[in-house]
Structure formats: C-alpha cells, structure tokens
Scaffold this active site. Structure first.
Site, PDB file in Angstrom:
ATOM      1  N   LYS A 189      14.599 -59.395  94.124  1.00  0.00           N
ATOM      2  CA  LYS A 189      14.272 -58.475  95.226  1.00  0.00           C
ATOM      3  C   LYS A 189      13.437 -59.193  96.308  1.00  0.00           C
ATOM      4  CE  LYS A 189      15.984 -54.666  93.439  1.00  0.00           C
ATOM      5  NZ  LYS A 189      17.242 -55.015  92.762  1.00  0.00           N
TER       6      LYS A 189
HETATM    7  C1  LIG Z   1      18.086 -49.139  94.421  1.00  0.00           C
HETATM    8  C2  LIG Z   1      17.540 -49.579  93.089  1.00  0.00           C
HETATM    9  N1  LIG Z   1      16.902 -48.682  92.326  1.00  0.00           N
HETATM   10  C3  LIG Z   1      16.379 -49.018  91.135  1.00  0.00           C
HETATM   11  C4  LIG Z   1      16.514 -50.290  90.630  1.00  0.00           C
HETATM   12  C5  LIG Z   1      16.009 -50.598  89.263  1.00  0.00           C
HETATM   13  O1  LIG Z   1      15.092 -51.623  89.222  1.00  0.00           O
HETATM   14  P1  LIG Z   1      14.915 -52.536  87.924  1.00  0.00           P
HETATM   15  O2  LIG Z   1      16.100 -53.429  87.812  1.00  0.00           O
HETATM   16  O3  LIG Z   1      13.649 -53.284  88.222  1.00  0.00           O
HETATM   17  O4  LIG Z   1      14.757 -51.636  86.752  1.00  0.00           O
HETATM   18  C6  LIG Z   1      17.156 -51.267  91.398  1.00  0.00           C
HETATM   19  C7  LIG Z   1      17.290 -52.648  90.891  1.00  0.00           C
HETATM   20  O5  LIG Z   1      18.250 -53.317  90.995  1.00  0.00           O
HETATM   21  C8  LIG Z   1      17.704 -50.898  92.651  1.00  0.00           C
HETATM   22  O6  LIG Z   1      18.358 -51.790  93.417  1.00  0.00           O
END
Ligand SMILES: Cc1ncc(COP(=O)(O)O)c(C=O)c1O
Length: 375
Positions: A189
């Site tokens: 990210k």
């Molecule tokens: C829009 C969105 N929401 C939630 C998440 C979830 O994050 P994580 O992978 O840290 O659990 C992501 C991660 O890719 C995302 O892009």
C-alpha cells in the site's frame, strides 16, 4: 536485448533505501522484547492519526481487522444492513459478513469508479445501519453527500481508506470524515509494513476505546475480558517499519502523482480511459487503472515486454461465489460489471524511473497502434 523490467510494484526498492534504519529498529525491538502494544505502535498511532486530522489511532493487525473492529465498535451486527460497493477488494465485504451484517451494494460512478451516492436512497431500509465508502485506487469518494445522507438517516459511516493514505477531499484527509477510518498497511500500500498491519482513525474517544478492547481479546486489563473480542494486535516490528516510513509518505505520494501525470499525458488519447481526478480531491494513485479493449491480449503483450500488470478487480464482489447468499445476479450493477472486464492496472510505485515509465508508455502505445491498424 531483453527489455527493461517494470514490475507492478517494486517493494525491494523502498526496503533498500531504508534498510539500515529498519535493521537498527528491528534489533532494538528484539533486544527489548516488547513485541505487541509497545512504544512504537503508540507513537505510530499518534503520528498517523494526527496526519489524518484525527485525535485517535488504533493500530491493529490488518486492514480487514481494522474494518471488523470499526463495525463492532459501532455495534453493527446480526441482520444489520451495511451499504457499500461491489468494486472493491473482498475484505470490505468480509468484515461486514464477519460481524453478522449484510452487505448491500450500490453501483459506481462510471468515471471515478467509486460509490455512486445518488443510489443510496434506493437501497435504504429500516435495517440499514451504516455506509462503507471505499476510496478505491487512491481517489477519494465524494464525501459530503455521503455524510449528509448518513446524518439525515442516522447511519454510521466507516471509510475504507486502505488504498488512499493521504488522499484529500475538499482539503481534508480521508479517514477523518466518517465515524471511523480504516486503513490497510499491507506491504504494497502507499504506506505499508513489511508484513500485515492496519489502523483505525477516529475523533470519537469512546469508539477508539472499544476498538482497543476488541483488538485485544475484549480486554482493557489483562485477563479481564469485558466483551468477546479477538486477537487483532499490531506487532511491534511492523510498527517500527511504519514509524520509519511515515515521514516519507507525502514524498512518495507526490512521486506517484508525478508518475500518474506522465502516464496520463501520454496515454490520454491512446487507451479507452485514463484515471480521472475530480477537482474536489487529490488522488494518491495506489493503483493507476486504465481501460483497454482486448485486455488479455494487452496483458500478454506487456508481459512479453517484461511489464507487470494486474486487475483490480476481475470479478465484482456481488458475483463472487462467497456472496451468492446475498442474491445478486448479473445485470444488477451494470456499471460495476462493465468496468470489471475492461480495467487493467499499470506499474505504479514511487521509485519508478523515467526510463521505466517510458518503456510502459511506449509499449502501451505500440499495442494501441497495432490494434488501430487492424480495424
Ligand atoms: C480496499 C481494501 N479494503 C481492505 C483491504 C484489506 O486489507 P488487508 O489486506 O490489510 O487485510 C484491502 C487490502 O488489500 C483493500 O485494498
């Protein structure tokens, strides 16, 4: 001669630039052995929350956890309806489902690819409890009408800002509009740990306290469990990485924006659509998403030229097997569905070089010209 390699994301470049600092911090954490809820996590929580214009930050183990903690803290649970979009990563919906609530989808704006707030009224029911707008790809959702609607109907707003660290809407950072902002700090990210991490931001002390409790087995005092929580703590090694990276976020976002300007300038008239930037916000380009005809062919040509691409996301969530129980059928979200077959993400990360950008632009242009000559 093999063409220049342009990966979709180059995580090593960022690591190498910060390696001595990161290694020194790892050593300190490991010498101290305070591996969870330590000083670095607390410092990072404060810094990140302040950056977003919020009073409280609650670090946790992932963006998925962040969304789940936020929903739980807002007392959203069994049978409650939560309005969101289908054009997002599955985690948005997983969190809603994990607390026992039901995701209700609205379609997206055909130009920004983000929540079409004009459809909110059409899906409102007596069971609607919250809205989860997703600032997808790094572009902010148009928050004023979303907040106005939520206030008019007594709904909670939980922003999924996982792809938009630092993006602004009317000069204010995302994550500070709703009751709670949720950020993934996944390693690819705009701001990422070297593993899994997430953070929630809020101006509500009570919600922050509840989220702290839920992330640590429902307890404020060790072995006194006030509610059923879970283990969603941020680990201190990840907090150390995040603290080191935090001062660079603005510069990295500016680099992403500069690369996006170069892509857009050269590809605007070459591909079917380049990302739009609405005047009311700033886009931080977690992903640079274009539309092309014959996407599979496009991707294979770029791959042959050593250029990484991806699709964010190939199947909208309402048509995923995991969401079959919610009863959506093809055709119910036409803009989302049409987009999914045409989008493709080009390489995007702060350390992209001029020659890498030119290689991508040259290859995309060559592809478009060859298609045009076949027509
Ligand atoms: C829009 C969105 N929401 C939630 C998440 C979830 O994050 P994580 O992978 O840290 O659990 C992501 C991660 O890719 C995302 O892009």
């Amino acid at each position: 001669m093999a063409s220049e390699h342009v990966p979709l994301v180059d995580l090593r470049a960022q690591y190498l630039a910060l390696k001595p600092e990161i290694m020194a911090a790892f050593e300190e954490v490991l010498e101290g052995m305070q591996l969870f809820i330590g000083p670095r996590q607390k410092a990072f929580e404060q810094e990140f929350a302040a950056y977003c214009g919020c009073q409280h930050g609650v670090g946790n183990a992932s963006g998925t956890n962040a969304l789940e903690l936020a929903l739980r803290a807002c007392d959203i649970g069994s049978g409650d309806e939560v309005i969101t979009v289908s054009n997002t990563f599955i985690a948005t919906v997983e969190a809603i489902a994990q607390v026992g609530a039901i995701p209700v989808f609205v379609d997206i704006d055909p130009e920004t690819y983000l929540m079409n707030w004009q459809q909110l009224a059409s899906v409102l029911t007596p069971r609607t409890r919250a809205i989860v707008p997703v600032h997808l790809y790094g572009h902010p959702v148009e928050m004023k009408p979303v907040m106005d609607f939520a206030h008019a109907h007594g709904l909670r707003v939980i922003e999924d800002a996982s792809q938009a660290h630092g993006a602004t809407y009317q000069g204010q950072r995302v994550g500070s509009f709703g009751d709670i902002g949720c950020f993934s700090l996944y390693f690819s990210k705009n701001l990422g740990a070297f593993g899994e991490a997430g953070i929630c931001t809020t101006n509500d002390a009570e919600l922050a306290e509840k989220m702290r409790m839920y992330r640590d087995h429902g307890s404020r005092v060790r072995y006194l469990h006030e509610v059923i929580g879970s283990n969603a703590r941020m680990d201190e090694l990840q907090a150390a990485v995040l603290l080191i990276k935090m001062p660079h976020l603005e510069r990295w976002n500016a680099a992403r924006q500069a690369h996006a300007r170069v892509y857009t300038e050269h590809l605007r008239n070459v591909v079917d659509a380049v990302p739009v930037e609405r005047g009311w916000g700033s886009h931080v380009y977690c992903y640079y998403v274009i539309q092309v005809p014959q996407r599979d062919l496009f991707r294979s040509i770029l791959q042959a030229e050593n250029i990484g691409t991806n699709i964010h996301y190939p199947t909208p969530l309402h048509l995923q097997p995991a969401c079959a129980r919610y009863g959506y059928k093809p055709g119910m979200l036409p803009i989302t569905e049409a987009l999914a077959s045409r989008i493709v993400s080009l390489p995007m990360y702060p350390e992209l070089t001029e020659s890498q950008l030119q290689h991508v632009i040259h290859t995309v242009t060559k592809y478009a010209n060859s298609l045009a000559s076949q027509r």
